[in-house]
Scaffold this active site. Sequence first.
Site: not given
Length: 503
Positions: A359-360, A363, A388, A415, A443
């Site tokens: 999911h990240d 980054k 990101h 997000h 998250d």
Amino acid sequence: MDRYPLIGEDNLPTESEWNILLIGGGSEEFRGLTHLLAGFQFESRSMRLLHAVTPEEVRLQLATETDIAVVMLELCASAGRQALEWVGYIRESLSNAAVRIVVVADPAWAEAEEEIMLGYDINTFRLKGEFDGSASKFKSALIGSLRGYRDFKKTEDEKKSLDYVALSSSLVLNAGSLEELAGDVLRHLASILKTYPSSGGLVLQKNGQQWRMLAASGEYVKLNPASLPEEMEDVLALLRESNAKSLIPDGFSFHSPSVIGPERLIFVEACQMPSDWEYYLAESYCANTDAVFENLELRHEIESTQKEIIYTLGEIAETRSQETGFHVKRVAEYTKLLAVKYGLPEEEANLLALASPMHDIGKVGISDSILNKPGKLTEEEYATMKNHARSGYEMLKHSSRPILKTAAIIALQHHEKYGGGGYPQGLSGEEIHLYGRITAIADVFDALASDRVYKKAWPMDEIVELFRKERGKHFDPKLTDLFLRHLDEFLEIRARYTDEKVF
């Protein structure tokens, strides 16, 4: 895998009488044939003579008696060829190619024998009076017809058996686990070998030096695989000793030494003597499914490797912001649990768990000075940080693989906020994909419950209060209710994966 009929599933085959249908003829002829066939047997089966005269009676007999071996069709001189219409009805309308049709004709039809044999799908042409005074000749001719019917049915049954083996061999490709596959194999073998439902069988697999049971039936369910000897021959000897109900001391066994993978043994009790053909079918089936076992093992190995790579990629992103690899593991477990509680199928929940660690992933494109800044980010830095989500999506969107396609959705939308105001697209409600809504809860929960470079973990009562406050705002209300209702299960996952590096 969907259930479908097995060979002889309802009852084991039993020896019955040979059904012989006389179409036409008078009651005296019927009584005479009944008397003639009394006590007569072929292959230990006696004769059962049926009689039909009117069209209604004929149709009823042919419809209700599905195992008629011989039809004796009377062809009278006075009625023309009307009786021969039943030949077409049997062969074409009923699609019955097995029954042997014997035409018993008046002597007036003697000259038409060749024409009738060529024009109609019958097996034998006889003239009335041909067997007068010679019961043995009649019985010999009948034996020939019965043999023809028996051999035709045997060939037909063997073809059906081959079709069944081919079908069942292909359907096991849908098995999702080794245990499911092994259970299907036992069930199909029991059908091929015509064993009783209570008969025992088992599928064993040896990884290294240890046997484990993939499936078992009957009394073998109680078997402790850890108690089995290491060598295959010793295992078979032990199973044969306990195979008291089997008519065959050896039972049926299939051993796969599997040079490149685990060793396997399939063992089934044989409660009746299988024919050579049934043994051949059983061995062919096992040989076919052996490749399926190998492929499933390989698929699981690939999936395990893929899973490890995905977690590693997720960890790369998290360690850049000085977070632990257990964050991605916990998020994966949280998303799977919440997906199951929501009602998604197990397969889809597993897919979500595999994809959510990335999911990240976006980054990796954010500088360390922003990722690890202990203080509040400036507006410009926060805007960079928010990129990101879009960056992760761009990295993953080109793949056609289900896991990466799912990961792309999650990376882009985790997000977003249910009530609007999230990023990067400002979606709201069900415009946000379910995967994004599930991962958002997983998250945020893990972020709040864990120490980060810029904060300490929140107390649990404050976390619960935030989720209640943000229900319908940040988070999907239905998913929030499920999360809070099953919070104890999420806390079990959190306790299981404490913050320390594992990958």
